[in-house]
Motif scaffolding. Sequence first.
Motif, mmCIF file in Angstrom:
data_model
loop_
_atom_site.group_PDB
_atom_site.id
_atom_site.type_symbol
_atom_site.label_atom_id
_atom_site.label_comp_id
_atom_site.label_asym_id
_atom_site.label_seq_id
_atom_site.Cartn_x
_atom_site.Cartn_y
_atom_site.Cartn_z
ATOM 1 N N LYS A 1 0.927 -1.304 -0.027
ATOM 2 C CA LYS A 1 0.096 -0.003 -0.048
ATOM 3 C C LYS A 1 0.733 1.403 0.048
ATOM 4 O O LYS A 1 0.484 2.207 -0.715
ATOM 5 C CB LYS A 1 -0.971 -0.005 1.260
ATOM 6 N N ALA A 2 1.963 1.243 0.687
ATOM 7 C CA ALA A 2 3.052 2.250 0.705
ATOM 8 C C ALA A 2 3.710 2.577 -0.675
ATOM 9 O O ALA A 2 3.637 3.851 -0.909
ATOM 10 C CB ALA A 2 3.913 2.074 1.981
ATOM 11 N N VAL A 3 4.164 1.616 -0.880
ATOM 12 C CA VAL A 3 4.866 1.890 -2.324
ATOM 13 C C VAL A 3 4.012 2.071 -3.511
ATOM 14 O O VAL A 3 4.131 2.693 -4.461
ATOM 15 C CB VAL A 3 5.826 0.688 -2.592
ATOM 16 N N SER A 4 2.753 1.606 -3.337
ATOM 17 C CA SER A 4 1.836 1.853 -4.551
ATOM 18 C C SER A 4 1.672 3.349 -4.607
ATOM 19 O O SER A 4 1.204 4.087 -5.783
ATOM 20 C CB SER A 4 0.465 1.162 -4.364
ATOM 21 N N LEU A 5 1.519 4.020 -3.527
ATOM 22 C CA LEU A 5 1.432 5.524 -3.403
ATOM 23 C C LEU A 5 2.750 6.215 -3.787
ATOM 24 O O LEU A 5 2.758 7.200 -4.686
ATOM 25 C CB LEU A 5 1.053 6.097 -2.043
ATOM 26 N N ASN A 6 4.112 5.374 -3.709
ATOM 27 C CA ASN A 6 5.191 6.150 -4.006
ATOM 28 C C ASN A 6 5.209 6.040 -5.697
ATOM 29 O O ASN A 6 5.817 7.022 -6.114
ATOM 30 C CB ASN A 6 6.284 5.380 -3.515
ATOM 31 N N PHE A 7 4.833 4.942 -5.930
ATOM 32 C CA PHE A 7 4.872 4.796 -7.482
ATOM 33 C C PHE A 7 4.081 5.554 -8.481
ATOM 34 O O PHE A 7 4.250 5.812 -9.518
ATOM 35 C CB PHE A 7 4.436 3.272 -7.850
ATOM 36 N N LEU A 8 3.143 6.508 -7.608
ATOM 37 C CA LEU A 8 2.341 7.653 -8.372
ATOM 38 C C LEU A 8 3.150 8.643 -8.740
ATOM 39 O O LEU A 8 3.098 9.709 -9.662
ATOM 40 C CB LEU A 8 0.901 7.916 -7.523
ATOM 41 N N VAL A 9 4.561 8.970 -7.929
ATOM 42 C CA VAL A 9 5.067 10.111 -8.024
ATOM 43 C C VAL A 9 5.908 9.994 -9.433
ATOM 44 O O VAL A 9 5.765 10.941 -10.367
ATOM 45 C CB VAL A 9 6.041 10.476 -6.833
ATOM 46 N N TRP A 10 6.736 8.998 -9.571
ATOM 47 C CA TRP A 10 7.503 8.980 -10.652
ATOM 48 C C TRP A 10 6.878 9.035 -12.061
ATOM 49 O O TRP A 10 7.239 9.829 -13.073
ATOM 50 C CB TRP A 10 8.391 7.719 -10.820
ATOM 51 N N PRO A 11 5.757 8.266 -12.450
ATOM 52 C CA PRO A 11 5.208 8.473 -13.368
ATOM 53 C C PRO A 11 4.618 9.875 -13.882
ATOM 54 O O PRO A 11 4.302 10.031 -14.987
ATOM 55 C CB PRO A 11 4.143 7.219 -13.699
ATOM 56 N N THR A 12 4.115 10.436 -12.729
ATOM 57 C CA THR A 12 3.228 11.703 -12.756
ATOM 58 C C THR A 12 4.143 12.684 -13.372
ATOM 59 O O THR A 12 3.928 13.484 -14.362
ATOM 60 C CB THR A 12 2.832 12.291 -11.418
ATOM 61 N N ILE A 13 5.556 12.678 -12.873
ATOM 62 C CA ILE A 13 6.611 13.686 -13.181
ATOM 63 C C ILE A 13 7.049 13.480 -14.538
ATOM 64 O O ILE A 13 7.172 14.342 -15.423
ATOM 65 C CB ILE A 13 7.940 13.509 -12.318
#
Length: 548
Positions: A210-222
């Motif tokens: 659950k934690a890293v799934s939120l982290n993984f939103l950052v890179w593709p967004t940038i």
Amino acid sequence: MLLSSSISLIGPVIVKEALDNYIPNKNITGLVLISILYIGVFMSVAIIMKHRMYTMGEVGQSILVDMRQDLFRNLQYVPFNYYDSRPHGKILVRVVNYINSLSDILSNGFVNLIADMVTLIMTIIFMSFLSIKLTLVTLICIPILLIVMLSIKNAQRRAFQKLSSKQSNLNAYIHESINGIKVTQSFSRKKENMKIYEELCTDCSDSWMKAVSLNFLVWPTIETVSVMSVSLIYIFSILIFSGEVSIGLLVAFIAYVWIFWAPITNIGNFYNTLINAMAYLERIFEAMDEKPEYDNENAISLENVNGDVTFENVYFEYEENSPILENVNIDIKAGEKIALVGPTGAGKTTIVNLLSRFYKIKSGNILVDGVDINDVTLKSLRKEIGVMLQDPFVFSGTIMENIRYGRLDATDEEVIEAAKIVRADDFIREFNDGYNTYLNEQGNGLSVGQKQLISFARVLLSNPKILILDEATSSIDTETEALLQEGIEELLKGRTSFVIAHRLSTIINSDKIMYVGDKHILEEGTHEDLIAKKGLYYNLYKSQYMEV
């Protein structure tokens, strides 16, 4: 950082000059020279980066060392109730795992953040120098990125806090299982324990996902936003700024746009790491903020102790509104042997713990030679109190080092003499290395009774004026106890002693016996006096020796 960021940004300007001037004009000499300059730029950056990484690695590790020392130092001084209320595994994970997890962020993270910020600012300056209009087009996408980042920030923080808690629970259970492995195997609880462990692992895994799934939103967004900005540059250059933008300018500017988004990507990754680290830092600083037990500002050193001990209306509780002792009054003269008896949980061990100032009383006074123990330094107080616990503990090191633990200036002869008095010398010499036999913290090769004898020698060597024996002979066989009793009698001479024992045969000769129960001292007197009363002590003695 300033040098590496500034020099590395010269590259696109050199490419622009080559495309717009040197190549169209077929200036081979100029192109060779500018190419050499281009190579020199990157070699300079590489050299500077090497030194920067080494220096910051050193700085980051020194921060970790300081943090570990600060945390460990505080753990040495916090009162006993801190350890009573927390599994040791949870404390251990903060000292080791959580601080280790900060290694990268301290060694590279913060310095890279500063470097990326410098690069970002310098890139905007270089971009503005080339084209203000295209720079403004690039910055259009920044608000979109900020909105996304802010929207997931709180969810990320909560997710990593939960992950930290689950990891702490897992570590605590592992620590508990290792310490209790003999009990586990004797009760054949292996399958049940594995099931509990599997559940804890699953909780950890789910929390991590659950934690890293939120982290993984950052890179593709940038990445998405950066591609959008590059696309806008092409669109604006062709449709709106047509004729104003040369090929060289466009290539150089696009290079700067990618350089512009690279530090933003790094900052986004750092942000993810920081959110993760914050959950660990909160736990670390929580332990650091735990108030240690320091001496009073005007505390004095306890010197030339005789051994008079007085409890005056002492009231104590571990938890609010759940008193363990109420209005306890004890008056002991120097050199007296006091025995504390009574049912389990009555507060016998609590009384001697309060004398050592392991816990703070809520009201009343405890005096040693007429001086309140709260008005003296802890070091001087505990130097005069020798504590022998029911569960002996040996440290990693030789037998000689274990006995010398409480008095480092003792000679080998003094160590051996202490071991002889408590009847430990005979079994120690049976080892091939004798007193130089190396032990681990489990006391490999030693029985519980032998560990207790080593602990006894340790206390004896420290030569305290007040001695506390809390079930000190419970793990020793009857024959050894008879021999040890001779040593104990020698040890007790001239010392005030508190003896807690369930085997009443060991305390019959005490100067005073106190029956502790119902939060008070219910009976007090010599063995003969209490037997004659036929009260609580009489019934306790009778239950052990039916011939009475």
